[in-house]
Scaffold this motif. Structure first.
Motif, PDB file in Angstrom:
ATOM      1  N   TYR A 244      -7.164   5.277 -10.724  1.00  0.00           N
ATOM      2  CA  TYR A 244      -6.046   4.528 -10.155  1.00  0.00           C
ATOM      3  C   TYR A 244      -6.138   4.476  -8.630  1.00  0.00           C
ATOM      4  O   TYR A 244      -5.967   3.407  -8.037  1.00  0.00           O
ATOM      5  CB  TYR A 244      -4.705   5.145 -10.572  1.00  0.00           C
ATOM      6  N   VAL A 245      -6.401   5.604  -7.999  1.00  0.00           N
ATOM      7  CA  VAL A 245      -6.442   5.659  -6.533  1.00  0.00           C
ATOM      8  C   VAL A 245      -7.529   4.743  -5.989  1.00  0.00           C
ATOM      9  O   VAL A 245      -7.284   3.945  -5.073  1.00  0.00           O
ATOM     10  CB  VAL A 245      -6.641   7.111  -6.046  1.00  0.00           C
ATOM     11  N   PHE A 246      -8.727   4.821  -6.549  1.00  0.00           N
ATOM     12  CA  PHE A 246      -9.815   3.982  -6.051  1.00  0.00           C
ATOM     13  C   PHE A 246      -9.600   2.508  -6.392  1.00  0.00           C
ATOM     14  O   PHE A 246      -9.976   1.635  -5.614  1.00  0.00           O
ATOM     15  CB  PHE A 246     -11.165   4.481  -6.560  1.00  0.00           C
ATOM     16  N   SER A 247      -8.983   2.225  -7.526  1.00  0.00           N
ATOM     17  CA  SER A 247      -8.683   0.832  -7.878  1.00  0.00           C
ATOM     18  C   SER A 247      -7.630   0.249  -6.936  1.00  0.00           C
ATOM     19  O   SER A 247      -7.774  -0.888  -6.463  1.00  0.00           O
ATOM     20  CB  SER A 247      -8.193   0.736  -9.317  1.00  0.00           C
ATOM     21  N   ALA A 248      -6.577   1.006  -6.674  1.00  0.00           N
ATOM     22  CA  ALA A 248      -5.539   0.529  -5.757  1.00  0.00           C
ATOM     23  C   ALA A 248      -6.102   0.366  -4.354  1.00  0.00           C
ATOM     24  O   ALA A 248      -5.785  -0.610  -3.654  1.00  0.00           O
ATOM     25  CB  ALA A 248      -4.366   1.511  -5.749  1.00  0.00           C
ATOM     26  N   TRP A 249      -6.953   1.276  -3.942  1.00  0.00           N
ATOM     27  CA  TRP A 249      -7.595   1.206  -2.628  1.00  0.00           C
ATOM     28  C   TRP A 249      -8.457  -0.059  -2.530  1.00  0.00           C
ATOM     29  O   TRP A 249      -8.430  -0.776  -1.540  1.00  0.00           O
ATOM     30  CB  TRP A 249      -8.414   2.469  -2.436  1.00  0.00           C
TER      31      TRP A 249
ATOM     32  N   ALA B  14       0.830  -1.203   0.000  1.00  0.00           N
ATOM     33  CA  ALA B  14       0.000   0.000   0.000  1.00  0.00           C
ATOM     34  C   ALA B  14       0.865   1.255   0.000  1.00  0.00           C
ATOM     35  O   ALA B  14       0.557   2.231  -0.700  1.00  0.00           O
ATOM     36  CB  ALA B  14      -0.937   0.002   1.204  1.00  0.00           C
ATOM     37  N   LEU B  15       1.934   1.235   0.767  1.00  0.00           N
ATOM     38  CA  LEU B  15       2.828   2.401   0.787  1.00  0.00           C
ATOM     39  C   LEU B  15       3.441   2.646  -0.585  1.00  0.00           C
ATOM     40  O   LEU B  15       3.540   3.788  -1.038  1.00  0.00           O
ATOM     41  CB  LEU B  15       3.934   2.200   1.822  1.00  0.00           C
ATOM     42  N   VAL B  16       3.838   1.590  -1.265  1.00  0.00           N
ATOM     43  CA  VAL B  16       4.435   1.743  -2.594  1.00  0.00           C
ATOM     44  C   VAL B  16       3.396   2.238  -3.602  1.00  0.00           C
ATOM     45  O   VAL B  16       3.689   3.121  -4.422  1.00  0.00           O
ATOM     46  CB  VAL B  16       5.063   0.407  -3.059  1.00  0.00           C
ATOM     47  N   LEU B  17       2.188   1.686  -3.533  1.00  0.00           N
ATOM     48  CA  LEU B  17       1.152   2.089  -4.494  1.00  0.00           C
ATOM     49  C   LEU B  17       0.760   3.551  -4.360  1.00  0.00           C
ATOM     50  O   LEU B  17       0.309   4.169  -5.326  1.00  0.00           O
ATOM     51  CB  LEU B  17      -0.089   1.212  -4.324  1.00  0.00           C
ATOM     52  N   PHE B  18       0.905   4.116  -3.159  1.00  0.00           N
ATOM     53  CA  PHE B  18       0.477   5.491  -2.937  1.00  0.00           C
ATOM     54  C   PHE B  18       1.639   6.465  -2.773  1.00  0.00           C
ATOM     55  O   PHE B  18       1.445   7.581  -2.281  1.00  0.00           O
ATOM     56  CB  PHE B  18      -0.476   5.560  -1.741  1.00  0.00           C
ATOM     57  N   LEU B  19       2.826   6.068  -3.195  1.00  0.00           N
ATOM     58  CA  LEU B  19       3.958   7.009  -3.205  1.00  0.00           C
ATOM     59  C   LEU B  19       3.713   8.088  -4.254  1.00  0.00           C
ATOM     60  O   LEU B  19       3.195   7.804  -5.343  1.00  0.00           O
ATOM     61  CB  LEU B  19       5.257   6.278  -3.536  1.00  0.00           C
TER      62      LEU B  19
END
Length: 65
Positions: free
Chosen positions: A43-48, A17-22
């Motif tokens: 992207y943000v909602f998909s990663a979430w 999660a930390l890497v996806l939201f860097l």
């Protein structure tokens, strides 16, 4: 001293999660899409969603150990 497999998976999930939201990763998706809108919210909602689903899978899984 060994940790539980669930704890190890949750630590890995947190790191993912930390890497996806860097910010550098987020900036890759801050570009106009085909309709002229930014694809960053998608992207943000998909990663979430992926993080939530993986966390549910890890926490609901029964360990054989």
């Amino acid at each position: 001293m060994k940790g539980s497999p669930t704890r190890s998976r949750l630590v890995g999930l947190t790191l993912l999660a930390l890497v996806l939201f860097l910010p550098p990763i987020l900036l890759l998706f801050d570009r106009p899409g085909s309709l002229g809108l930014s694809i960053l919210p998608v992207y943000v909602f998909s990663a979430w969603l992926v993080i939530i689903l993986l966390a549910a899978w890890v926490l609901e899984r029964k360990d054989e150990n």
